[in-house]
Design an enzyme around this catalytic site. Structure first.
Site, short mmCIF file in Angstrom:
data_model
loop_
_atom_site.label_atom_id
_atom_site.label_comp_id
_atom_site.label_asym_id
_atom_site.label_seq_id
_atom_site.Cartn_x
_atom_site.Cartn_y
_atom_site.Cartn_z
N ALA A 191 0.83 -1.21 0.00
CA ALA A 191 0.00 0.00 0.00
C ALA A 191 0.86 1.25 0.00
O ALA A 191 0.53 2.25 0.64
CB ALA A 191 -0.92 -0.02 1.22
N ALA A 192 1.97 1.22 -0.72
CA ALA A 192 2.89 2.37 -0.71
C ALA A 192 2.68 3.31 -1.89
O ALA A 192 3.18 4.43 -1.90
CB ALA A 192 4.34 1.88 -0.69
N ARG A 214 -4.06 9.13 -9.59
CA ARG A 214 -5.29 9.27 -10.38
C ARG A 214 -6.53 9.52 -9.52
O ARG A 214 -7.60 9.85 -10.03
CB ARG A 214 -5.50 8.03 -11.27
CG ARG A 214 -4.66 8.09 -12.54
CD ARG A 214 -4.80 6.84 -13.37
NE ARG A 214 -3.99 5.75 -12.84
CZ ARG A 214 -4.11 4.47 -13.22
NH1 ARG A 214 -5.03 4.13 -14.10
NH2 ARG A 214 -3.33 3.55 -12.71
N GLN A 251 8.25 1.87 2.85
CA GLN A 251 8.97 1.90 1.58
C GLN A 251 9.05 3.37 1.16
O GLN A 251 8.05 3.95 0.71
CB GLN A 251 8.21 1.07 0.52
CG GLN A 251 8.97 0.96 -0.79
CD GLN A 251 8.11 0.39 -1.92
OE1 GLN A 251 6.90 0.55 -1.94
NE2 GLN A 251 8.75 -0.25 -2.88
N ASP A 256 -5.18 -1.69 -2.33
CA ASP A 256 -6.19 -1.04 -3.17
C ASP A 256 -7.07 -2.05 -3.91
O ASP A 256 -7.69 -1.73 -4.91
CB ASP A 256 -5.54 -0.06 -4.16
CG ASP A 256 -4.51 -0.74 -5.06
OD1 ASP A 256 -4.33 -1.96 -4.96
OD2 ASP A 256 -3.89 -0.03 -5.89
N GLU A 271 4.88 -8.32 -17.89
CA GLU A 271 4.15 -7.06 -17.69
C GLU A 271 3.71 -6.49 -19.02
O GLU A 271 4.37 -6.70 -20.05
CB GLU A 271 5.05 -6.07 -16.95
CG GLU A 271 5.34 -6.46 -15.51
CD GLU A 271 4.07 -6.67 -14.71
OE1 GLU A 271 3.31 -5.71 -14.53
OE2 GLU A 271 3.83 -7.80 -14.27
N ASN A 294 -32.37 26.36 24.54
CA ASN A 294 -31.31 25.82 25.39
C ASN A 294 -30.02 26.63 25.31
O ASN A 294 -29.05 26.32 25.96
CB ASN A 294 -31.01 24.37 24.99
CG ASN A 294 -30.59 24.24 23.54
OD1 ASN A 294 -30.93 25.09 22.71
ND2 ASN A 294 -29.87 23.19 23.21
N SER A 348 -49.26 23.43 22.78
CA SER A 348 -48.63 23.75 21.50
C SER A 348 -47.98 25.13 21.52
O SER A 348 -48.38 26.02 22.27
CB SER A 348 -49.68 23.71 20.39
OG SER A 348 -50.16 22.40 20.26
C1 UD1 Z 1 1.17 -5.28 -10.74
C2 UD1 Z 1 1.83 -6.54 -11.28
C3 UD1 Z 1 1.00 -7.04 -12.47
C4 UD1 Z 1 -0.42 -7.29 -12.05
C5 UD1 Z 1 -1.00 -6.03 -11.40
C6 UD1 Z 1 -2.34 -6.34 -10.82
C7 UD1 Z 1 4.19 -6.28 -10.85
C8 UD1 Z 1 5.52 -5.98 -11.44
N1 UD1 Z 1 3.15 -6.23 -11.67
O1 UD1 Z 1 1.22 -4.32 -11.76
O2 UD1 Z 1 1.57 -8.23 -12.97
O3 UD1 Z 1 -1.21 -7.65 -13.16
O4 UD1 Z 1 -0.16 -5.57 -10.34
O5 UD1 Z 1 -2.94 -5.17 -10.36
O6 UD1 Z 1 4.11 -6.56 -9.69
N2 UD1 Z 1 3.20 -0.88 -4.71
C9 UD1 Z 1 4.01 -0.58 -3.65
N3 UD1 Z 1 5.29 -0.21 -3.89
C10 UD1 Z 1 5.81 -0.14 -5.12
C11 UD1 Z 1 4.98 -0.46 -6.21
C12 UD1 Z 1 3.69 -0.83 -5.97
O7 UD1 Z 1 3.59 -0.63 -2.50
O8 UD1 Z 1 6.99 0.20 -5.23
C13 UD1 Z 1 1.83 -1.28 -4.46
C14 UD1 Z 1 0.85 -0.27 -5.02
O9 UD1 Z 1 0.46 0.68 -4.02
C15 UD1 Z 1 -0.33 -1.14 -5.42
C16 UD1 Z 1 0.31 -2.47 -5.77
O10 UD1 Z 1 1.56 -2.48 -5.15
O11 UD1 Z 1 -1.23 -1.35 -4.36
C17 UD1 Z 1 0.45 -2.68 -7.27
O12 UD1 Z 1 1.23 -1.66 -7.79
P1 UD1 Z 1 0.99 -1.16 -9.26
O13 UD1 Z 1 1.97 -0.14 -9.58
O14 UD1 Z 1 -0.43 -0.81 -9.45
O15 UD1 Z 1 1.34 -2.49 -10.07
P2 UD1 Z 1 1.10 -2.71 -11.58
O16 UD1 Z 1 2.21 -2.11 -12.33
O17 UD1 Z 1 -0.26 -2.32 -11.94
#
Ligand code: UD1
Ligand code: CA
Length: 519
Positions: free
Chosen positions: A23-24, A29, A91, A121, A173, A404, A423
């Site tokens: 969740a970092a 968006r 992180q 998320d 990816e 009051n 009333s």
């Molecule tokens: C990632 C996956 C992808 C998958 C997708 C599903 C990788 C390389 N790719 O892609 O295969 O289909 O999720 O949604 O893992 N986050 C961190 N720190 C970071 C990066 C991300 O905490 O340095 C967290 C984000 O807050 C998020 C989650 O990891 O909750 C996914 O990160 P996001 O950047 O959305 O990954 P995708 O590139 O979409």
């Protein structure tokens, strides 16, 4: 669902040593000052839902990796009494999902046994799906097990690569995929079960030589396979469980899906919901059987409703407690306690610490704040009741106001048992009307009314005989008056133009003073 009632049947076959919730990320968006994972669905932040589902597995450790907005998110975690303790890993820079997991391991020390990874998320993921993933992982002897999903539109996701025999060979990816790979509709949900030792080892060997320049967690798959370990997968029954939220359009879409789930759960538990599309039930709300929810009703966080109630239409209850067989019609209530068989509305506004005891009533256009309405007492119409205690069996007439507030301080009003407030009365606090006390309609009460006394505080009526006939001789009123007087004269031989004589009976005296009739 509160943690205490977590379904033990959904626990995995073997113990889970940790769940890491990523969740970092920045969540740009969302275009928000609030960290993305604190945006709410069903009255709880999306991170709460993610952690709650993870907690359902009863892991030895629950770890949240925080980065953007970590002060706010950390504060939320510290204040959430309905979540188990969460280890916070930081992180600082978002260098990729693999790096994020490495940060988690840095916070916990070495993790052995089964380690699950989920996202903060992805709020719709259910404990039962995580259990299915963990069980497949344990029963197949996998080093890595991936939760995958079949999507009509896989754009943006990592694609699942398989050998002709179906064996999972890797994840590519979107950014790194060729045209053929991009046509694959099976995607990586980003939720995994790992052997802790394999994960720890592989995270140390990740490279960032890819299109994003990030350390991909997905590369653990290739590393594990190259080491000769088993990698498997589980396909999610319902792909919506794996959907993440990036913007407010997705937030609303998933909120509606989650709501449909909560409405259905209530229905299957014996609640009649007339219109699921316009009924909103927050995650922690409980509703007893045979309660009926009418359209346009929003039951928000902290609300508990008994059985046999009728709620709505067009009603919002926030942090309210409603006892059995109460009814609330077209009303807005926040922090109120509504007793058994009590009746609220239409168009009531109950504010914090409004307490309606059993069989009491707050009727049309009534606002009540920090006040108790005793059992069987009624405030039926057009009133403001604040900082007031009303005993049992009392009737508060239409348009009664408890004054009051003097502009600086608040004062209390006390009304006893079986009292009667006529009333259009103003009770100017601090003031008391004791048990069995009466107040005449139209009074402004500043002095206490003792038990059984009648308080009258208003100007005595003066009647000016024939005023209309003299001052507005050509008016419709004068003509009607003249006709009535002429008729009366022919009935009683009274001379026209004289004031009507009235004998003041005890009953009429009562009516003129209280604005009501004795029972
Ligand atoms: C990632 C996956 C992808 C998958 C997708 C599903 C990788 C390389 N790719 O892609 O295969 O289909 O999720 O949604 O893992 N986050 C961190 N720190 C970071 C990066 C991300 O905490 O340095 C967290 C984000 O807050 C998020 C989650 O990891 O909750 C996914 O990160 P996001 O950047 O959305 O990954 P995708 O590139 O979409
Ligand atoms: Ca994403």
């Amino acid at each position: 669902m509160p943690l205490a009632s977590a379904d033990l049947n959904s626990l995995p076959d073997s113990t889970i040593s940790a769940v890491i919730v990523l969740a970092a990320g920045a969540g740009t968006r969302m275009k928000s000052g609030r960290p993305k994972v604190l945006h709410e669905l069903a009255g709880k932040p999306m991170l709460w839902h993610a952690l709650h589902s993870a907690a359902g597995l009863a892991p030895s450790q629950l770890i949240a990796v925080l980065g953007h907005g970590r002060d706010q998110v950390g504060r939320f975690l510290a204040d959430s009494a309905d979540l188990p303790p969460v280890v916070i890993a930081v992180q600082d820079q978002q260098l990729g999902t693999g790096h994020a997991c490495a940060c988690a391991l840095a916070a916990t020390g070495e993790l052995t046994g089964t380690v699950l990874v989920t996202y903060g998320d992805v709020p719709l993921l259910q404990t039962s799906t995580l259990t299915a993933l963990a069980n497949e992982h344990a029963n197949s002897g996998n080093a890595v097990t991936i939760l995958t999903a079949q999507l009509a539109d896989p754009t943006g996701y990592g694609r699942i690569l398989r050998a002709p025999d179906g064996e999972l060979t890797g994840i590519v990816e979107q950014k790194d995929a060729d045209a053929q790979q991009r046509s694959i509709q099976e995607v990586n949900s980003g939720v995994y079960a790992f052997d802790g030792a394999v994960l720890t080892d592989a995270l140390g060997r990740l490279s960032d030589a890819n299109a994003a320049g990030e350390r991909y967690l997905t590369d653990v798959v290739g590393i594990a396979r190259a080491d000769g370990r088993r990698v498997g997968s589980v396909v999610a029954d319902d792909a919506v469980e794996t959907e993440g939220i990036n913007d407010r359009v997705q937030l609303a879409e998933l909120a509606r899906v989650l709501n449909a789930r909560l409405v259905r759960k209530a229905q299957l538990a014996g609640v009649t919901v007339h219109d699921p599309a316009t009924t909103w039930i927050h995650a922690d709300v409980t509703i007893g059987p045979d309660t009926e929810i009418l359209p346009g009703t929003s039951l928000q966080a902290g609300t508990t409703i008994g059985s046999g109630c009728s709620i709505g239409p067009d009603t919002t209850l926030i942090a309210c407690t409603v006892a059995d067989e109460a009814s609330v019609v077209r009303s807005h209530c926040h922090g109120a306690t509504i007793g058994a068989r009590a009746s609220v509305g239409p168009f009531s506004y109950l504010r914090p610490d409004a307490v309606l005891e059993p069989d009491s009533k707050a009727g049309a256009f009534v606002e009540i704040k920090k006040s108790t309405v005793g059992a069987g007492s009624k405030v039926p119409h057009l009133s403001y009741i604040g900082d007031t205690t009303i005993g049992t069996g009392s009737n508060i007439g239409a348009g009664t106001i408890t004054a009051n507030y003097d502009g600086a301080r608040k004062f209390a009003t006390t009304i006893g048992n079986d009292a009667f407030i006529g009333s259009n009365t103003t009770l100017i606090a601090p003031v008391s009307v004791h048990d069995g006390g009466y107040v005449a309609a139209g009074s402004s009460i500043t002095a206490d009314v003792q038990p059984g006394d009648l308080g009258v505080a208003r100007g005595r009526q003066r009647t000016v005989p024939g005023w209309v006939l003299r001052r507005k001789p050509d008016s419709a009123a004068a003509k009607s008056a003249q006709a009535a007087l002429t008729e009366r004269e022919s009935d009683t031989d009274q001379p026209a133009g004289d004031p009507p004589s009235r004998s003041i009976t005890a009953s009429a005296q009562f009516e003129s003073q209280t604005g009501d009739r004795p029972a």
